[in-house]
Design an enzyme around this catalytic site. Structure first.
Site, PDB file in Angstrom:
ATOM      1  N   ASP A   1     -23.649 -38.200  44.204  1.00 50.72           N
ATOM      2  CA  ASP A   1     -24.557 -37.381  45.012  1.00 50.72           C
ATOM      3  C   ASP A   1     -23.853 -36.356  45.884  1.00 50.72           C
ATOM      4  O   ASP A   1     -24.513 -35.520  46.497  1.00 50.72           O
ATOM      5  CB  ASP A   1     -25.410 -38.288  45.914  1.00 50.72           C
ATOM      6  CG  ASP A   1     -26.464 -39.014  45.109  1.00 50.72           C
ATOM      7  OD1 ASP A   1     -26.999 -38.394  44.181  1.00 50.72           O
ATOM      8  OD2 ASP A   1     -26.730 -40.184  45.405  1.00 50.72           O
TER       9      ASP A   1
ATOM     10  N   HIS B   1     -19.664 -46.453  47.363  1.00 53.02           N
ATOM     11  CA  HIS B   1     -20.460 -46.951  46.256  1.00 53.02           C
ATOM     12  C   HIS B   1     -20.266 -48.457  46.162  1.00 53.02           C
ATOM     13  O   HIS B   1     -19.163 -48.941  46.403  1.00 53.02           O
ATOM     14  CB  HIS B   1     -20.026 -46.291  44.941  1.00 53.02           C
ATOM     15  CG  HIS B   1     -21.045 -46.404  43.878  1.00 53.02           C
ATOM     16  ND1 HIS B   1     -21.152 -47.516  43.074  1.00 53.02           N
ATOM     17  CD2 HIS B   1     -22.038 -45.559  43.497  1.00 53.02           C
ATOM     18  CE1 HIS B   1     -22.158 -47.333  42.236  1.00 53.02           C
ATOM     19  NE2 HIS B   1     -22.718 -46.166  42.478  1.00 53.02           N
TER      20      HIS B   1
ATOM     21  N   HIS C   1     -29.949 -44.694  47.884  1.00 55.95           N
ATOM     22  CA  HIS C   1     -29.823 -44.635  46.412  1.00 55.95           C
ATOM     23  C   HIS C   1     -29.953 -43.163  46.026  1.00 55.95           C
ATOM     24  O   HIS C   1     -29.158 -42.340  46.477  1.00 55.95           O
ATOM     25  CB  HIS C   1     -30.909 -45.539  45.825  1.00 55.95           C
ATOM     26  CG  HIS C   1     -30.778 -45.827  44.360  1.00 55.95           C
ATOM     27  ND1 HIS C   1     -29.665 -45.534  43.625  1.00 55.95           N
ATOM     28  CD2 HIS C   1     -31.657 -46.413  43.479  1.00 55.95           C
ATOM     29  CE1 HIS C   1     -29.862 -45.908  42.361  1.00 55.95           C
ATOM     30  NE2 HIS C   1     -31.065 -46.445  42.251  1.00 55.95           N
TER      31      HIS C   1
HETATM   32  N1  ACO Z   1     -19.841 -43.546  55.478  1.00 55.06           N
HETATM   33  C1  ACO Z   1     -19.221 -44.279  56.418  1.00 55.06           C
HETATM   34  N2  ACO Z   1     -18.944 -45.594  56.287  1.00 55.06           N
HETATM   35  C2  ACO Z   1     -19.351 -46.197  55.159  1.00 55.06           C
HETATM   36  C3  ACO Z   1     -20.016 -45.507  54.126  1.00 55.06           C
HETATM   37  C4  ACO Z   1     -20.261 -44.127  54.311  1.00 55.06           C
HETATM   38  N3  ACO Z   1     -20.878 -43.396  53.375  1.00 55.06           N
HETATM   39  N4  ACO Z   1     -20.296 -46.351  53.113  1.00 55.06           N
HETATM   40  C5  ACO Z   1     -19.835 -47.534  53.489  1.00 55.06           C
HETATM   41  N5  ACO Z   1     -19.254 -47.452  54.733  1.00 55.06           N
HETATM   42  C6  ACO Z   1     -18.559 -48.516  55.481  1.00 55.06           C
HETATM   43  C7  ACO Z   1     -19.550 -49.501  56.081  1.00 55.06           C
HETATM   44  O1  ACO Z   1     -19.905 -49.112  57.386  1.00 55.06           O
HETATM   45  C8  ACO Z   1     -18.754 -50.776  56.030  1.00 55.06           C
HETATM   46  O2  ACO Z   1     -17.802 -50.728  57.082  1.00 55.06           O
HETATM   47  P1  ACO Z   1     -17.426 -52.077  57.904  1.00 55.06           P
HETATM   48  O3  ACO Z   1     -16.747 -52.924  56.875  1.00 55.06           O
HETATM   49  O4  ACO Z   1     -16.576 -51.603  58.985  1.00 55.06           O
HETATM   50  O5  ACO Z   1     -18.738 -52.658  58.363  1.00 55.06           O
HETATM   51  C9  ACO Z   1     -17.974 -50.677  54.732  1.00 55.06           C
HETATM   52  O6  ACO Z   1     -17.805 -49.266  54.509  1.00 55.06           O
HETATM   53  C10 ACO Z   1     -18.660 -51.297  53.542  1.00 55.06           C
HETATM   54  O7  ACO Z   1     -19.968 -50.754  53.450  1.00 55.06           O
HETATM   55  P2  ACO Z   1     -21.212 -51.502  52.846  1.00 55.06           P
HETATM   56  O8  ACO Z   1     -22.447 -50.903  53.419  1.00 55.06           O
HETATM   57  O9  ACO Z   1     -21.016 -52.980  52.972  1.00 55.06           O
HETATM   58  O10 ACO Z   1     -21.066 -51.117  51.324  1.00 55.06           O
HETATM   59  P3  ACO Z   1     -22.186 -51.269  50.227  1.00 55.06           P
HETATM   60  O11 ACO Z   1     -21.500 -51.510  48.936  1.00 55.06           O
HETATM   61  O12 ACO Z   1     -23.228 -52.240  50.658  1.00 55.06           O
HETATM   62  O13 ACO Z   1     -22.893 -49.841  50.247  1.00 55.06           O
HETATM   63  C11 ACO Z   1     -23.567 -47.652  49.737  1.00 55.06           C
HETATM   64  C12 ACO Z   1     -22.820 -48.891  49.242  1.00 55.06           C
HETATM   65  C13 ACO Z   1     -25.018 -48.052  50.086  1.00 55.06           C
HETATM   66  C14 ACO Z   1     -23.620 -46.638  48.607  1.00 55.06           C
HETATM   67  C15 ACO Z   1     -22.842 -47.089  50.982  1.00 55.06           C
HETATM   68  O14 ACO Z   1     -21.511 -46.740  50.654  1.00 55.06           O
HETATM   69  C16 ACO Z   1     -23.591 -45.899  51.605  1.00 55.06           C
HETATM   70  O15 ACO Z   1     -24.504 -46.108  52.410  1.00 55.06           O
HETATM   71  N6  ACO Z   1     -23.188 -44.635  51.235  1.00 55.06           N
HETATM   72  C17 ACO Z   1     -23.892 -43.470  51.727  1.00 55.06           C
HETATM   73  C18 ACO Z   1     -25.174 -43.271  50.952  1.00 55.06           C
HETATM   74  C19 ACO Z   1     -24.908 -42.752  49.557  1.00 55.06           C
HETATM   75  O16 ACO Z   1     -24.147 -41.831  49.327  1.00 55.06           O
HETATM   76  N7  ACO Z   1     -25.610 -43.390  48.588  1.00 55.06           N
HETATM   77  C20 ACO Z   1     -25.525 -42.980  47.188  1.00 55.06           C
HETATM   78  C21 ACO Z   1     -24.900 -44.054  46.371  1.00 55.06           C
HETATM   79  S1  ACO Z   1     -24.727 -43.531  44.716  1.00 55.06           S
HETATM   80  C22 ACO Z   1     -26.279 -43.702  44.082  1.00 55.06           C
HETATM   81  O17 ACO Z   1     -27.105 -44.478  44.484  1.00 55.06           O
HETATM   82  C23 ACO Z   1     -26.610 -42.841  43.025  1.00 55.06           C
END
Ligand code: ACO
Length: 427
Positions: free
Chosen positions: A362, A306, A267
């Site tokens: 971010d 996201h 987050h």
């Molecule tokens: N890098 C690489 N792969 C990713 C990323 C990433 N940043 N984000 C998602 N994926 C991939 C996952 O591995 C998954 O792949 P798969 O389908 O092959 O298993 C797919 O994309 C879907 O990902 P989920 O984790 O199911 O997506 P979710 O909606 O649950 O997660 C999140 C959202 C937590 C923001 C995620 O994209 C992430 O971890 N990003 C990096 C952390 C980040 O930048 N967080 C800030 C968010 S903005 C905020 O809170 C202000």
């Protein structure tokens, strides 16, 4: 004649049910009538992480994740960021309308009069180690504020709730600045109420010997960042504030829960993680190797992806522009060049395209905070300062929403069936 309802047939019993559709939702409680027998508890929905469950009605923030739209109370984020102030935005989130000049002056004055904290807070701060993470410090100190204001427990009184809103808006910058100076071993700088909201905060962090030369461009950049972070509907930390607040605890405790949620690397902690990632990549030449490791599943590209935005996060677009304004003042940072190139490469890569992964808020914010002189572990504190008005507006909306009760999700039990206790000598 089409009907605004959903007909569900339970193939276990052959019975059909008509469920009303309101605002594109069916009520989960309407499923409870679907039973196989009188003893059956009734059907529930199963939705880990609330992927497809609306937990409230809210009139505060509108997001269209596919189109990359973000609006506070109907005002596009782009216009608020370009022309608005942070206090106007906070007022708007709480009251639903932009303030008149007189209303804004009264609101700013109320806040100005509450910026000081009880000096016992300083003793409390001294209990933290010199290297305590400032988010850990902040969540502890904000929680502790509830003990200084026992009147805040009276959450049924709108006037009382407003006083707590003002106290939190006024004192969070002071506490955040104290946490900053604690890490540096610097004496705490007390609020200067002749400065504006942002100017006072910056002064409390950077003033040495009572002196700090304000940089208007950097202060405006910080203000824009706070506006962009001010609310984001039912995100993890806001849901934490609402869930904890639904027990009718005081708002200091509820906001402290929001700060705890924001601390996490998935987050608000992601801005910190982005900088660590850019350090690890080190040079532009290191990008392809890093991208390959992400695609293999060794970590994530932080600042990308996201839950809601499946196109460019509108805040990321605005922040990228702010980054260039700031770097014009502070000098170019080689890490910005790595970030820009990393973004370009990822946006053209099939892995990220297929999963609709775009830069989020971010991705660039940490670079800006660093250029302003804030250390990496302080970035999420700045995010918390920005998000506070959103937490408070959502808390107010939750408290006054007649449909809300204490948050209490259901579960699907997967543990052992009933069994007898075995004394330890017989196990
Ligand atoms: N890098 C690489 N792969 C990713 C990323 C990433 N940043 N984000 C998602 N994926 C991939 C996952 O591995 C998954 O792949 P798969 O389908 O092959 O298993 C797919 O994309 C879907 O990902 P989920 O984790 O199911 O997506 P979710 O909606 O649950 O997660 C999140 C959202 C937590 C923001 C995620 O994209 C992430 O971890 N990003 C990096 C952390 C980040 O930048 N967080 C800030 C968010 S903005 C905020 O809170 C202000």
């Amino acid at each position: 004649m089409p009907s605004n309802s959903l007909t569900v047939t339970d193939n276990r019993t052959g019975k059909s049910y008509e469920l009303p559709i309101t605002d594109g939702t069916v009520k989960a409680m309407d499923l409870r009538q679907i039973k196989t027998s009188d003893e059956d508890f009734g059907l529930m929905t199963y939705d880990p992480a609330f992927m497809n469950t609306a937990a409230c009605r809210s009139a505060i923030t509108f997001i269209d994740g596919d189109k990359g739209i973000l609006e506070y109370r109907g005002f596009p984020i782009e216009e608020l960021a370009e022309r608005g102030t942070f206090l106007e935005t906070a007022y708007l989130l709480l009251h639903g309308e932009l303030p008149s000049k007189a209303q804004l002056e009264a609101y700013a004055k109320d806040i100005r009069y509450h910026t000081y904290v009880h000096t016992n807070i300083i003793k409390f701060l001294e209990g933290f180690r010199y290297d305590a993470h400032p988010m850990g410090t902040l969540l502890g100190v904000v929680g502790a504020l509830s003990t200084f204001y026992p009147d805040a427990k009276d959450i049924g009184d709108p006037k009382n709730r407003y006083v707590q809103h003002i106290r939190l808006m006024a004192k969070l910058p002071t506490l955040a600045a104290f946490a900053f100076r604690h890490n540096r071993g610097l004496p705490y700088e007390f609020p200067s109420n002749d400065l504006g909201y942002i100017g006072n905060f910056v002064n409390m962090t950077f003033s040495i010997g009572g002196k700090h030369e304000p940089n208007k461009v950097l202060q405006r950049a910080l203000e824009i960042l706070l506006i962009l972070h001010a609310d984001h509907e039912q995100n993890c930390s806001t849901s934490a504030v609402r869930a904890v607040g639904s027990s009718h605890v005081d708002p200091f405790s509820a906001v402290s829960a929001g700060i705890a949620a924001l601390y996490g690397p998935l987050h608000g902690g992601a801005n910190e993680a982005v900088l660590r990632m850019l350090d690890e990549i080190d040079t532009k030449a290191g990008i392809p190797k890093f991208i390959e490791s992400v695609k293999k599943g060794d970590g994530r590209l932080m600042g990308f992806g996201h839950r809601v935005y499946k196109s460019y996060d509108p805040r990321a677009k605005l922040i990228k522009k702010v980054a260039y304004d700031v770097f014009q003042q502070t000098g170019m940072n080689p890490k910005l060049e790595i970030a820009v190139e990393l973004e370009q490469i990822a946006l053209k890569d099939e892995y990220f395209i297929k999963r609709k992964l775009y830069p989020n808020v971010d991705f660039y914010s940490g670079l800006i905070y660093q250029a302003m002189g804030y250390p990496t572990d302080y970035f999420t504190v700045l995010f918390a300062l920005g998000r506070l008005p959103g937490w408070l507006a959502q808390w107010e909306e939750m408290i006054t929403d007649g449909e809300q009760k204490i948050a209490r999700p259901r579960q699907v039990y997967t543990g052992p069936v009933r069994r007898p206790y075995v004394p330890v000598e017989k196990r």
